[in-house]
Design a protein around this motif. Structure first.
Motif, PDB file in Angstrom:
ATOM      1  N   THR A 262      -7.973  -2.482  -6.063  1.00 38.42           N
ATOM      2  CA  THR A 262      -6.590  -2.506  -6.543  1.00 38.42           C
ATOM      3  C   THR A 262      -6.078  -3.946  -6.541  1.00 38.42           C
ATOM      4  OG1 THR A 262      -6.134  -0.300  -5.658  1.00 38.42           O
ATOM      5  CG2 THR A 262      -4.237  -1.679  -6.165  1.00 38.42           C
ATOM      6  N   PRO A 263      -5.913  -4.563  -7.716  1.00 42.64           N
ATOM      7  CA  PRO A 263      -5.387  -5.931  -7.764  1.00 42.64           C
ATOM      8  C   PRO A 263      -3.919  -5.970  -7.364  1.00 42.64           C
ATOM      9  CG  PRO A 263      -5.664  -5.039  -9.979  1.00 42.64           C
ATOM     10  CD  PRO A 263      -6.236  -4.024  -9.048  1.00 42.64           C
ATOM     11  N   LYS A 264      -3.496  -7.125  -6.906  1.00 44.16           N
ATOM     12  CA  LYS A 264      -2.112  -7.284  -6.434  1.00 44.16           C
ATOM     13  C   LYS A 264      -1.094  -7.021  -7.530  1.00 44.16           C
ATOM     14  CE  LYS A 264      -2.318  -8.674  -2.042  1.00 44.16           C
ATOM     15  NZ  LYS A 264      -1.568  -8.010  -0.958  1.00 44.16           N
ATOM     16  N   TYR A 265      -1.465  -7.314  -8.779  1.00 44.99           N
ATOM     17  CA  TYR A 265      -0.475  -7.116  -9.838  1.00 44.99           C
ATOM     18  C   TYR A 265      -0.211  -5.633 -10.091  1.00 44.99           C
ATOM     19  CZ  TYR A 265      -4.509  -6.488 -13.006  1.00 44.99           C
ATOM     20  OH  TYR A 265      -5.664  -6.064 -13.611  1.00 44.99           O
ATOM     21  N   MET A 266      -1.093  -4.752  -9.578  1.00 45.15           N
ATOM     22  CA  MET A 266      -0.848  -3.319  -9.724  1.00 45.15           C
ATOM     23  C   MET A 266      -0.154  -2.733  -8.506  1.00 45.15           C
ATOM     24  SD  MET A 266      -4.001  -1.696 -11.874  1.00 45.15           S
ATOM     25  CE  MET A 266      -2.953  -0.372 -12.453  1.00 45.15           C
ATOM     26  N   TYR A 267      -0.478  -3.282  -7.330  1.00 38.91           N
ATOM     27  CA  TYR A 267       0.206  -2.828  -6.111  1.00 38.91           C
ATOM     28  C   TYR A 267       0.188  -3.978  -5.112  1.00 38.91           C
ATOM     29  CZ  TYR A 267       1.756   0.029  -2.205  1.00 38.91           C
ATOM     30  OH  TYR A 267       2.486   0.546  -1.147  1.00 38.91           O
ATOM     31  N   SER A 268       1.361  -4.433  -4.722  1.00 40.81           N
ATOM     32  CA  SER A 268       1.464  -5.616  -3.860  1.00 40.81           C
ATOM     33  C   SER A 268       1.758  -5.280  -2.403  1.00 40.81           C
ATOM     34  CB  SER A 268       2.552  -6.556  -4.395  1.00 40.81           C
ATOM     35  OG  SER A 268       3.810  -5.880  -4.446  1.00 40.81           O
ATOM     36  N   GLY A 269       1.968  -4.009  -2.082  1.00 41.12           N
ATOM     37  CA  GLY A 269       2.279  -3.638  -0.703  1.00 41.12           C
ATOM     38  C   GLY A 269       1.069  -3.765   0.214  1.00 41.12           C
ATOM     39  N   ARG A 270       1.317  -3.815   1.512  1.00 42.58           N
ATOM     40  CA  ARG A 270       0.238  -3.938   2.490  1.00 42.58           C
ATOM     41  C   ARG A 270      -0.465  -2.606   2.707  1.00 42.58           C
ATOM     42  NH1 ARG A 270       2.104  -6.887   7.839  1.00 42.58           N
ATOM     43  NH2 ARG A 270      -0.143  -6.674   8.186  1.00 42.58           N
ATOM     44  N   THR A 271       0.274  -1.515   2.634  1.00 39.37           N
ATOM     45  CA  THR A 271      -0.310  -0.177   2.773  1.00 39.37           C
ATOM     46  C   THR A 271       0.297   0.739   1.720  1.00 39.37           C
ATOM     47  OG1 THR A 271       1.361   0.517   4.389  1.00 39.37           O
ATOM     48  CG2 THR A 271      -0.699  -0.417   5.268  1.00 39.37           C
ATOM     49  N   TYR A 272      -0.437   1.790   1.397  1.00 42.48           N
ATOM     50  CA  TYR A 272       0.093   2.799   0.484  1.00 42.48           C
ATOM     51  C   TYR A 272       1.018   3.736   1.251  1.00 42.48           C
ATOM     52  CZ  TYR A 272      -3.825   1.504  -2.588  1.00 42.48           C
ATOM     53  OH  TYR A 272      -4.715   0.832  -3.386  1.00 42.48           O
ATOM     54  N   PRO A 273       1.934   4.397   0.558  1.00 46.39           N
ATOM     55  CA  PRO A 273       2.691   5.469   1.222  1.00 46.39           C
ATOM     56  C   PRO A 273       1.715   6.586   1.611  1.00 46.39           C
ATOM     57  CG  PRO A 273       3.616   4.936  -0.957  1.00 46.39           C
ATOM     58  CD  PRO A 273       2.303   4.236  -0.854  1.00 46.39           C
ATOM     59  N   ASN A 274       2.094   7.402   2.592  1.00 45.73           N
ATOM     60  CA  ASN A 274       1.271   8.568   2.924  1.00 45.73           C
ATOM     61  C   ASN A 274       1.061   9.401   1.664  1.00 45.73           C
ATOM     62  OD1 ASN A 274       1.475   7.615   5.489  1.00 45.73           O
ATOM     63  ND2 ASN A 274       2.612   9.343   6.311  1.00 45.73           N
ATOM     64  N   TYR A 275      -0.166   9.884   1.475  1.00 41.18           N
ATOM     65  CA  TYR A 275      -0.464  10.660   0.275  1.00 41.18           C
ATOM     66  C   TYR A 275      -1.526  11.703   0.585  1.00 41.18           C
ATOM     67  CZ  TYR A 275      -4.717   7.805  -0.139  1.00 41.18           C
ATOM     68  OH  TYR A 275      -5.921   7.198   0.096  1.00 41.18           O
ATOM     69  N   LEU A 276      -1.758  12.608  -0.369  1.00 36.93           N
ATOM     70  CA  LEU A 276      -2.735  13.671  -0.207  1.00 36.93           C
ATOM     71  C   LEU A 276      -3.996  13.341  -1.006  1.00 36.93           C
ATOM     72  CD1 LEU A 276      -0.378  16.758  -0.684  1.00 36.93           C
ATOM     73  CD2 LEU A 276      -1.104  15.713   1.471  1.00 36.93           C
ATOM     74  N   SER A 277      -5.146  13.670  -0.436  1.00 36.97           N
ATOM     75  CA  SER A 277      -6.405  13.450  -1.138  1.00 36.97           C
ATOM     76  C   SER A 277      -6.407  14.177  -2.474  1.00 36.97           C
ATOM     77  CB  SER A 277      -7.569  13.952  -0.281  1.00 36.97           C
ATOM     78  OG  SER A 277      -8.754  14.020  -1.050  1.00 36.97           O
ATOM     79  N   GLY A 278      -6.834  13.470  -3.515  1.00 33.95           N
ATOM     80  CA  GLY A 278      -6.854  14.056  -4.853  1.00 33.95           C
ATOM     81  C   GLY A 278      -7.911  15.112  -5.054  1.00 33.95           C
TER      82      GLY A 278
END
Length: 401
Positions: A262-278
């Motif tokens: 995941t490049p920074k220009y797509m997501y710049s946060g340090r961690t993702y929000p909690n999410y469910l496995s796809g």
């Protein structure tokens, strides 16, 4: 002897000298300007030719590097761009989903004509015809589901387009036999999985308004439908549900060679929000509507589960909830273990049939200690996803609730 007559030598006038000098200067300036023009034209021809050659060398599925602006500064950083989603490509979902238009190529709306309680949407690749056949013959067998649940549990396969017209024609033939394939007008690639899931939300909210729950899963999953039904029947109220295998403290991967880069220009946060496995998650219809509207206002991230159940859920103020019946880990092919779960991941076609056969043994003797396997699954699920999807800090692992 004639005398030589000496004639005076006529020198050029001053005006003629000046005119000749000016003409010489003009000629030189004209040549200089012409030279600059030729160089400029050659430069303009060289740039697109260079980039075209570079694109050919990179090939399909590889990434190129580019200087991406950093904030408001003129300074930039060189990053590897994600295949299909370069930093300057629009990530506005409306440009691809076309929310006001019907975009389905295959549109089996009759699936929801009986107002089912549960619709299971199986994301499948066009080439995975045998996987779809295995699912139809095992856990999603139509006759079995209709008999057991009085047509209140339905399944559909969701596909995109292939650039191979022969494959697209085969899908049309397959759907004419089973009438259970939703095909949308986007190219079915790994980095387009988010488009696929948002298309699912679009189709469901437009065509299955009376359904109570929607489950999203993949064609390498075994779903224990009886346990799914029991779990959802025990929930009250039926609204506000977003249920699956919860992943917390996931950190974006910065290695361009990694499948989940995941490049920074797509997501710049340090961690993702909690999410469910796809690999498998369930939502109530009201949540599906909220997530769809949130997606139309949220820049695309190629990781489908992070995007739908993380970023969009956060925007829609919907909280994803963990349930131990869901897991992205492969399960042991122990019938007593499989009889207690909702999903099993990475199930081959042969194992799909084997699991189905074992679960249909009458009076199944269960001497296996199920609680041991379930406890191990709970401990393992917070330590990693499919090796490399993310890395998490061990000290934060237990905060996943």
């Amino acid at each position: 002897m004639d005398r030589l007559q000496l004639l005076p030598l006529e020198l050029p006038s001053t005006s003629n000298i000046n005119n000749t000098s000016i003409k010489t200067k003009l000629s030189f300036m004209q040549r200089l300007v012409l030279g600059f023009i030729i160089l400029a034209i050659l430069g303009l021809l060289y740039i697109p030719a260079y980039h075209s050659a570079q694109g050919t060398l990179l090939g399909i599925g590889e990434t190129s590097s580019s200087i991406v602006p950093s904030g408001g500064s003129t300074m930039g950083i060189i990053v590897a761009q994600l295949s299909g989603w370069a930093y300057n490509k629009s990530r506005d979902l409306c440009a691809y989903i076309h929310p006001k238009n019907v975009t389905s190529i295959l549109n089996p709306v009759s699936i929801c004509s009986s107002s089912p309680n549960i619709l299971i949407v199986i994301c499948s690749s066009i080439t995975n015809k045998n996987s779809r056949a295995a699912i139809r013959n095992t856990w999603a067998n139509k006759d079995s589901l209709d008999t057991l649940y009085n047509s209140t549990v339905k399944i559909a396969f969701l596909l995109g387009l292939s650039d191979n017209e022969t494959l697209n024609e085969e899908v049309v033939k397959e759907n004419s036999e089973y009438n259970d394939i939703i095909q949308e007008s986007f190219y079915d690639t790994y980095n387009n999985l988010t488009l696929k899931s948002v298309m699912m939300l679009k189709w469901v909210t437009a065509n299955c308004n009376q359904v109570k729950y929607i489950m999203k899963t993949d064609d390498d999953m075994f779903v224990n439908v009886p346990n799914l039904v029991k779990t959802l029947q025990s929930r009250s109220p039926t609204t506000g549900t977003l249920l699956g295998s919860l992943i917390c403290n996931a950190k974006p991967i910065s290695d361009p060679k990694n499948k989940w880069y995941t490049p920074k220009y797509m997501y710049s946060g340090r961690t993702y929000p909690n999410y469910l496995s796809g690999t498998g998650y369930v939502m109530s219809i009201d949540v599906a509507r909220k997530l769809y509207q949130a997606a139309l206002a949220t820049p695309l991230l190629h990781l489908e589960d992070v995007y739908i159940t993380g970023l969009c859920a956060k925007k829609a103020e919907v909280r994803p909830i963990n349930h131990n019946g869901f897991s992205y880990l492969p399960r042991k092919l122990e019938p007593c273990v499989l009889s207690e779960i909702i999903t099993a991941h990475k199930v081959s076609i042969s194992n799909m049939y084997a699991i189905w056969e074992k679960l249909n043994v009458p009076n199944l003797p269960c001497n296996y200690q199920i609680h041991t396997e379930r406890r191990m699954a709970i401990l393992n699920k917070r330590s990693g996803r499919n090796i490399g999807y993310y890395t998490s800090r061990k000290k934060n692992v237990n905060k996943c609730t």
